[in-house]
Design an enzyme around this catalytic site. Structure first.
Site, PDB file in Angstrom:
ATOM      1  N   CYS A  58     -33.971  46.539 -32.819  1.00 41.79           N
ATOM      2  CA  CYS A  58     -34.647  45.580 -31.932  1.00 41.79           C
ATOM      3  C   CYS A  58     -35.277  46.284 -30.730  1.00 41.79           C
ATOM      4  O   CYS A  58     -36.410  46.008 -30.360  1.00 41.79           O
ATOM      5  CB  CYS A  58     -33.655  44.555 -31.391  1.00 41.79           C
ATOM      6  SG  CYS A  58     -32.496  43.926 -32.590  1.00 41.79           S
ATOM      7  N   ASP A  59     -34.551  47.179 -30.109  1.00 47.14           N
ATOM      8  CA  ASP A  59     -34.962  47.698 -28.796  1.00 47.14           C
ATOM      9  C   ASP A  59     -35.397  49.160 -28.802  1.00 47.14           C
ATOM     10  O   ASP A  59     -35.892  49.658 -27.785  1.00 47.14           O
ATOM     11  CB  ASP A  59     -33.804  47.531 -27.792  1.00 47.14           C
ATOM     12  CG  ASP A  59     -33.458  46.062 -27.586  1.00 47.14           C
ATOM     13  OD1 ASP A  59     -34.382  45.231 -27.691  1.00 47.14           O
ATOM     14  OD2 ASP A  59     -32.279  45.746 -27.342  1.00 47.14           O
ATOM     15  N   CYS A 107     -28.647  46.912 -30.344  1.00 46.62           N
ATOM     16  CA  CYS A 107     -29.500  46.774 -31.532  1.00 46.62           C
ATOM     17  C   CYS A 107     -30.665  47.752 -31.450  1.00 46.62           C
ATOM     18  O   CYS A 107     -31.677  47.477 -30.791  1.00 46.62           O
ATOM     19  CB  CYS A 107     -29.995  45.336 -31.651  1.00 46.62           C
ATOM     20  SG  CYS A 107     -31.034  45.072 -33.095  1.00 46.62           S
TER      21      CYS A 107
END
Ligand code: FAD
Ligand code: NAP
Length: 332
Positions: A158-159, A155
């Protein structure tokens, strides 16, 4: 938790191998990620006495990550497991009955919906909210597991932030890979896009964005066979033009390795009754959580091929609880 304490409980001893327990509830929620717990918060506060089955992964996908930095309300960030524990506590505070169990089959043919958990426990419900999420696909390398949370991610939204100014690789050639590579190109010094064929599957518009990004290098016809590094990902070993006379082994130095080879929505168990798209995402009526079966609602990643974020999952869990509440009030 005493499962006999709720509503009408009937024991059915006719089952062949094990005790089959029949229980009738107003609102049944399947899944304990952001979508399921948010649905439980709203459904409890609407006096629907929801029963929520967690599935194998209590707390959902976020329990596999460290820091969640993009969920509103946590200005300093929060660990995924802690955030999901907070979601659970909030749902229980309003009376949601959270239980462990996996939905193994369903019967959505009647007005009352039947869901079997762990192959032996039948719960009947007037309204069902499906929030079973989606699972990112991985290549299946041993090193992907070894470096989980240490440089391997599925992701970028997300990261990606953790790789600001660094060098990363994205695997895949579809729209997700193109989107994630472009997103990471805005943050990182360099992005390798590892594509197994000689062309991208992504739409032309997405391809153009990739081609225009000066810090994306496409490694055509490359396949990843291993990741290496001391205390986290430091590089990847690839095979170029596998099976041809030009086959060669290539090593690249990277700090992060992002998988973007598709997701599998956890919808198999519902497919006999619910319409899904080609990939398996449950279809909902746009702008609602309603599926093609009355009284069955879907929320979160299991019905979302596009956003797949905690906050969007939570938002759609809220929608599902409100849709269920309205449906149930019309049933009376
Ligand atoms: P999930 O969280 O996937 O939960 C699904 C639930 O359904 C689980 O509890 C599972 O046990 C249950 N279930 C599945 N099948 C069954 C069954 N048959 N019976 C009963 N229960 C079942 N998003 C962000 O916004 N920010 C981030 O920082 C972020 N980081 C991420 C990091 C990682 C490593 C990953 C993998 C994802 C990340 N995401 C992040 C995405 C986010 O986790 C998802 O969008 C979100 O969790 C989706 O929520 P959901 O409730 O739809 O499903
Ligand atoms: P996808 O379209 O199925 O693409 C998956 C990609 O991963 C393909 O390029 C595939 O290669 C590659 N791949 C699969 N297994 C692999 C493996 N083992 N090793 C290396 N590469 C592998 O999945 P997606 O990109 O997640 O998209 C899913 C759907 O969502 C699509 O319909 C897409 O259009 C849509 N989507 C749209 C947008 C948007 O419009 N903005 C954004 C994201 C997703 P091959 O090409 O060789 O098969």
């Amino acid at each position: 938790m005493d499962i006999f304490k709720k509503l009408d409980v009937e024991k059915d001893t006719h089952s062949k191998n094990s005790l089959e327990i029949k229980e009738k509830v107003k609102c049944l929620i399947i899944g304990s990620g952001p979508a399921g717990y948010t649905a439980a918060i709203y459904a409890s506060r609407a006096n629907l006495n929801p029963v929520l089955y967690t599935g194998l992964q209590m707390g959902g996908q976020l329990t596999t990550t460290t820091d969640v930095d993009n969920y509103p309300g946590y200005p300093g960030g929060i660990s995924g497991p802690k955030m999901m524990e907070d979601f659970k506590r909030q749902a229980e505070r309003f009376g949601a009955d959270v239980r462990f169990g996996i939905a193994t089959s369903v019967d959505f043919s009647g007005r009352t919906h039947k869901v079997t958990f762990d192959d032996n426990k039948v719960v009947e419900a007037d309204a069902v909210i499906i929030a079973t999420g989606a699972t990112a696909k991985y290549l299946g390398l041993e090193s992907e597991t070894r470096y989980a949370g240490m440089g391997v991610s599925a992701c970028a939204t997300c990261d990606g932030f953790f790789y600001k100014g660094k060098t990363v690789a994205v695997v895949g050639g579809g729209d997700t890979a193109a989107e994630e590579a472009t997103y990471l190109a805005g943050l990182c010094k360099k992005v390798y896009l590892i594509v197994r064929r000689h062309e991208l599957r992504a739409s032309k518009a997405m391809q153009n964005k990739v081609f225009k990004s000066l810090n994306i290098e496409i490694l055509w016809e490359h396949q990843t066979i291993d990741l290496f590094g001391e205390n986290g990902v430091e590089g990847a070993t690839l095979i170029k033009k596998k099976g041809t006379p030009e086959e060669e082994t290539v090593k690249i130095k990277i700090d992060g390795f992002f998988l973007a080879i598709g997701h599998t929505p956890n919808s198999d168990v519902f497919k006999e009754y619910l319409e899904t798209d080609q990939v398996g995402y449950i279809k909902t009526i746009p702008g609602t959580s309603k599926t093609n079966v009355e009284g069955v609602f879907a929320a979160g990643d299991v019905q979302d091929p596009h956003y797949r974020q905690a906050v969007t999952a939570a938002g759609s869990g809220c929608m599902a609880a409100i849709d269920a509440e309205r449906y149930l009030s019309e049933l009376k």
